[in-house]
Design a protein around this motif. Structure first.
Motif, PDB file in Angstrom:
ATOM      1  N   ILE A 157      31.250  -3.669  -3.023  1.00 34.21           N
ATOM      2  CA  ILE A 157      30.241  -2.624  -3.208  1.00 34.21           C
ATOM      3  C   ILE A 157      29.238  -2.643  -2.057  1.00 34.21           C
ATOM      4  O   ILE A 157      28.878  -1.596  -1.508  1.00 34.21           O
ATOM      5  N   GLU A 158      28.788  -3.829  -1.670  1.00 34.19           N
ATOM      6  CA  GLU A 158      27.834  -3.923  -0.566  1.00 34.19           C
ATOM      7  C   GLU A 158      28.442  -3.456   0.755  1.00 34.19           C
ATOM      8  O   GLU A 158      27.782  -2.781   1.547  1.00 34.19           O
ATOM      9  N   ALA A 159      29.708  -3.774   0.996  1.00 30.82           N
ATOM     10  CA  ALA A 159      30.372  -3.326   2.221  1.00 30.82           C
ATOM     11  C   ALA A 159      30.514  -1.801   2.230  1.00 30.82           C
ATOM     12  O   ALA A 159      30.298  -1.147   3.258  1.00 30.82           O
ATOM     13  N   ARG A 160      30.864  -1.223   1.086  1.00 31.72           N
ATOM     14  CA  ARG A 160      30.996   0.236   0.996  1.00 31.72           C
ATOM     15  C   ARG A 160      29.644   0.910   1.211  1.00 31.72           C
ATOM     16  O   ARG A 160      29.546   1.914   1.903  1.00 31.72           O
ATOM     17  N   ARG A 161      28.608   0.360   0.626  1.00 31.31           N
ATOM     18  CA  ARG A 161      27.258   0.920   0.775  1.00 31.31           C
ATOM     19  C   ARG A 161      26.815   0.858   2.238  1.00 31.31           C
ATOM     20  O   ARG A 161      26.232   1.811   2.761  1.00 31.31           O
ATOM     21  N   ALA A 162      27.116  -0.236   2.930  1.00 36.84           N
ATOM     22  CA  ALA A 162      26.762  -0.358   4.353  1.00 36.84           C
ATOM     23  C   ALA A 162      27.518   0.684   5.184  1.00 36.84           C
ATOM     24  O   ALA A 162      26.945   1.292   6.097  1.00 36.84           O
ATOM     25  N   ALA A 163      28.779   0.920   4.865  1.00 34.27           N
ATOM     26  CA  ALA A 163      29.563   1.918   5.593  1.00 34.27           C
ATOM     27  C   ALA A 163      29.004   3.323   5.356  1.00 34.27           C
ATOM     28  O   ALA A 163      28.955   4.140   6.283  1.00 34.27           O
ATOM     29  N   GLU A 220      23.754   7.677   9.202  1.00 30.19           N
ATOM     30  CA  GLU A 220      23.025   7.577  10.476  1.00 30.19           C
ATOM     31  C   GLU A 220      23.791   8.266  11.601  1.00 30.19           C
ATOM     32  O   GLU A 220      23.191   8.897  12.466  1.00 30.19           O
ATOM     33  N   ASP A 221      25.116   8.170  11.580  1.00 27.13           N
ATOM     34  CA  ASP A 221      25.939   8.781  12.628  1.00 27.13           C
ATOM     35  C   ASP A 221      26.050  10.296  12.473  1.00 27.13           C
ATOM     36  O   ASP A 221      26.333  11.000  13.427  1.00 27.13           O
ATOM     37  N   ALA A 222      25.851  10.803  11.250  1.00 23.57           N
ATOM     38  CA  ALA A 222      26.021  12.229  10.999  1.00 23.57           C
ATOM     39  C   ALA A 222      24.947  13.058  11.700  1.00 23.57           C
ATOM     40  O   ALA A 222      25.191  14.202  12.071  1.00 23.57           O
ATOM     41  N   ASP A 223      23.761  12.498  11.864  1.00 25.46           N
ATOM     42  CA  ASP A 223      22.649  13.177  12.526  1.00 25.46           C
ATOM     43  C   ASP A 223      22.412  14.530  11.866  1.00 25.46           C
ATOM     44  O   ASP A 223      22.150  14.600  10.689  1.00 25.46           O
ATOM     45  N   GLU A 224      22.517  15.611  12.610  1.00 25.25           N
ATOM     46  CA  GLU A 224      22.271  16.948  12.062  1.00 25.25           C
ATOM     47  C   GLU A 224      23.558  17.771  11.964  1.00 25.25           C
ATOM     48  O   GLU A 224      23.488  18.969  11.702  1.00 25.25           O
ATOM     49  N   THR A 280      26.321  19.456  10.321  1.00 27.20           N
ATOM     50  CA  THR A 280      26.506  19.871   8.930  1.00 27.20           C
ATOM     51  C   THR A 280      27.837  19.394   8.361  1.00 27.20           C
ATOM     52  O   THR A 280      27.900  18.927   7.216  1.00 27.20           O
ATOM     53  N   GLU A 281      28.919  19.496   9.120  1.00 24.56           N
ATOM     54  CA  GLU A 281      30.227  19.062   8.618  1.00 24.56           C
ATOM     55  C   GLU A 281      30.238  17.557   8.368  1.00 24.56           C
ATOM     56  O   GLU A 281      30.735  17.084   7.346  1.00 24.56           O
ATOM     57  N   ALA A 282      29.667  16.791   9.291  1.00 22.79           N
ATOM     58  CA  ALA A 282      29.611  15.335   9.104  1.00 22.79           C
ATOM     59  C   ALA A 282      28.746  14.986   7.894  1.00 22.79           C
ATOM     60  O   ALA A 282      29.066  14.068   7.131  1.00 22.79           O
ATOM     61  N   LEU A 283      27.666  15.728   7.699  1.00 25.47           N
ATOM     62  CA  LEU A 283      26.811  15.486   6.536  1.00 25.47           C
ATOM     63  C   LEU A 283      27.544  15.844   5.237  1.00 25.47           C
ATOM     64  O   LEU A 283      27.401  15.159   4.229  1.00 25.47           O
ATOM     65  N   ARG A 284      28.353  16.903   5.273  1.00 22.22           N
ATOM     66  CA  ARG A 284      29.128  17.287   4.094  1.00 22.22           C
ATOM     67  C   ARG A 284      30.109  16.181   3.714  1.00 22.22           C
ATOM     68  O   ARG A 284      30.226  15.797   2.549  1.00 22.22           O
ATOM     69  N   VAL A 285      30.801  15.643   4.719  1.00 16.19           N
ATOM     70  CA  VAL A 285      31.762  14.567   4.461  1.00 16.19           C
ATOM     71  C   VAL A 285      31.033  13.324   3.950  1.00 16.19           C
ATOM     72  O   VAL A 285      31.494  12.647   3.023  1.00 16.19           O
ATOM     73  N   THR A 286      29.876  13.038   4.512  1.00 13.80           N
ATOM     74  CA  THR A 286      29.100  11.873   4.081  1.00 13.80           C
ATOM     75  C   THR A 286      28.627  12.048   2.638  1.00 13.80           C
ATOM     76  O   THR A 286      28.673  11.108   1.837  1.00 13.80           O
TER      77      THR A 286
END
Length: 144
Positions: free
Chosen positions: A105-111, A117-121, A123-129
């Motif tokens: 669980i901790e490893a998944r939460r860190a990922a 943080e990598d998604a930045d702004e 929109t598609e990366a934020l949707r996947v996140t």
């Protein structure tokens, strides 16, 4: 009488053999030039990552489920001969499995934090996140 078909006579009980019908030859067709099939790459929608929302479940990190089952069966099998020892072995196994699940669980939460943080702004990366966070929460609460 010439208009009626003539039937051959057969002996009673003898097997009748009818000749195969004669097929007329197929008319000759002009030879057509062979064409080669050209495959054009398909233009589709953008590639999307698979939705893990129904796949992720907390698993004991670093433990092989078959080995855990074998250890459980051994601990349970000892109950008749050594009840306190059997329960101690079961408790130790439960503790080890719980620690391994917490580590997963901790490893998944860190990922997930890193993905955010990598998604930045983007929109598609934020949707996947967001979708991955949904899978994480659903996996923890057992929501299908």
């Amino acid at each position: 009488m010439a208009d009626r078909p003539v039937r051959p006579r057969h002996r009673p009980g003898a097997k009748r053999i009818d000749p195969e019908p004669v097929k007329p030859p197929a008319p000759e067709q002009p030879e057509t030039p062979r064409t080669t099939e050209v495959r054009v790459p398909r233009q589709g929608s953008p590639r999307r990552t698979p939705d893990p929302s129904r796949d992720w479940r907390p698993q004991p990190r670093g433990l092989v489920p078959a080995e855990v089952r074998e250890r459980w069966d051994a601990a349970q099998g000892e109950f008749v001969d050594d009840p306190p020892g059997s329960v101690r072995a079961a408790d130790a196994l439960a503790s080890e499995v719980a620690d391994a699940v917490i580590a997963e669980i901790e490893a998944r939460r860190a990922a997930l934090r890193t993905a955010l943080e990598d998604a930045d702004e983007d929109t598609e990366a934020l949707r996947v996140t967001l979708r991955d966070h949904r899978a994480f929460v659903r996996g923890l609460v057992g929501d299908d």
